[in-house]
Scaffold this active site. Sequence first.
Site: not given
Length: 500
Positions: A150, A177-178, A282, A385
Site C-alpha cells: 500500500f 487492496e488498501r 520501507c 518494524e
Amino acid sequence: MTVELTHFINGQHVKGTSGRFADVFNPATGEVQARVPLASKAELDAAIEAAAAAQPAWGATNPQKRARVMMKVVQLLNRDMDKLAEALSREHGKTLPDAKGDIQRGLEVIEFCIGAPHLLKGEYTDSAGPGIDMYSMRQPLGVVAGITPFNFPAMIPLWKIGPALSCGNAMILKPSERDPSVPLMIAEIFKEAGLPDGILQVVNGDKEAVDGILDNEIVQAVGFVGSTPIAEYIYSRGCANGKRVQCFGGAKNHMIIMPDADLDQAADALVGAGYGAAGERCMAISVAVPVGEATADALIEKLVPRIEKLKVGPYTAGNDVDYGPVVTAAAKQNILGLVQSGIDQGAELVVDGRDFSLQGYEEGFFVGPHLFDRVTPDMDIYKKEIFGPVLSTVRAGSYEEAIGLAMDHEYGNGTAIFTRDGDTARDFANRINIGMVGINVPIPVPLAYHTFGGWKKSGFGDLNQHGPDAFKFYTRTKTVTARWPSGIKEGGEFNFKAMD
Ligand code: NAD
C-alpha cells in the site's frame, strides 16, 4: 456515496463477480470512500489466460516500438500528475508533494525502460569455432505477476510494470487492496499510450488472488513487495511451484551518528527520514544510533524541538503539512500498541504523540510523532518494524557497537552514517551487511538506473528491482551456437567437442 471500483482486464474496467469486497478508506476522515472487488480464482485465471493469449504478439513486437509506448507513458504520467497525486493522497493519506514524489520515482523507472532496446541486446561471438558463431538473446518469460504494497501505490507498480512490459512480457498486477485506484489509473494510461489490450491486467484482490497467482502454471515469475512474513510465504510457495521469484520485505533502518557529524544536519535528516509519510516507508529511518553519551544528549536536544514543530494533517491542508494519517485504523492501533510496549519495557518516551487529535478529523487515522530514547535491542520497539511515526534512539558506546547493532538486526534494507570522517564512512560502506547505504544521506534510495534491494530478511531472491537487474529478472537467456556449412559435410560427430 461509496464508489465501487473494478479490475482492469483486456483494456476495460470490469466489475468484480466474486461478491467479495474490501473497504477503501479516506485515512484523513476515517470514512469508507470506495470498495474494491476481491477477485476469485476463476476471475484471476481468466485474466491470466487472456494475458497469455495477448503476450506472444507483444513479445514479438520490436523492442523500440515497445519503448515508444513507454515514452508516451512518461508524457501521460506528467500530464496527469496532479490528478494521480490527488487520488493517491486521498486513499493513502500522504501529502500531495510526497504523492508526487511517489509517482515521480515510478516515472523515472519508465524513463529508464525507454532504453530497453539497448538493455535487451544479447552477446555475440564471431567465429567461436571454424565457421561457428555463438550468440545469446534475452527473451521474455511470458506472463509475469507483480504483487505490491500500500505504501507506494504508484512507484512500486511502475517499478514492476515498466521493466516487465519493456522486455515483452504480459503482467498481472495485484495491487494493495488498501489503495487500488492509482494502479487502475496507471493501467488506463498504458492503454492510452498504445499498449495492446491484455498485456497489463490489474486484478484486485487479497490472499485468494495471490495464492491463485502462485499456483497458476502460466505465470512464470512473481515480483513481490510488502511485509517480510508475506514475502517469505510468497517466495517459498512461488519457488516450490517452479517460478522465478523476487520478494522485498520489511525494514528497520539504522542511522549512525558519529561524534564528528554535523548534528544539525543529522537532526534535520532524522526528522525527514523518520516521520515523512508518517514513517510508512520501507526506507524510513526508525532507529537513531548516536555514538557516545555526549553525541546522544546533543542529538536528543536538537531533535525534540524539531519533532514538536511537525505539522500533522490531511493532504487537503496544503503544502505546510509534514505528514498525514497512517493508512488504516488497524495500522494506528498496531503503532500505539507498540508505543505502549516500549514504555512498559523501559524505554524513555521523550516526545509523546499518543494524545494527538486534529479538530474536524477526529475519526481520521492520525498518529502524533513519538521519540524514544534509551531503547535496547531486547525491546519489541527495536525488534519489530513499527511502520509509523516513531523514532527509537539506541545509545552506542562506540562505532563498533553501533555498526554491530545494524549488522545483527534481522532486517537489512537501508542504513546511513553521518560523519565527517571519510575513513569511517568507507569502512562502514564496506563492512555493513545491508543492501542500501547512505553516507550523510538518510534515505539512500538508488535512482532508476541503479538497482534497489535489501539484504537479510528484507530481500529474497538474487536480483534487485529496477535498473539492469530488472531486465535480467524479466527475461530468459537463450544461447545459440550456429554453423552454416558451406559444402557437403560427411559423417556424424560422436564426441562432445571443444572449440578449436
Ligand atoms: P503486506 O505484506 O500486508 O501486503 C503486500 C501485498 O501482499 C498486498 O498486495 C497484499 O494484498 C498481499 N497480502 C497481504 N497479506 C497476504 C497473505 N496473507 N497472503 C498473500 N498475500 C497477502 O504489506 P503492506 O502493509 O501493504 O506494505 C507495507 C510493508 O511493505 C512494510 O513491511 C514495508 O517495509 C514493506 N515494503 C518494502 C519495500 C522494499 O522494497 N523492501 C518497499 C515498500 C514496502
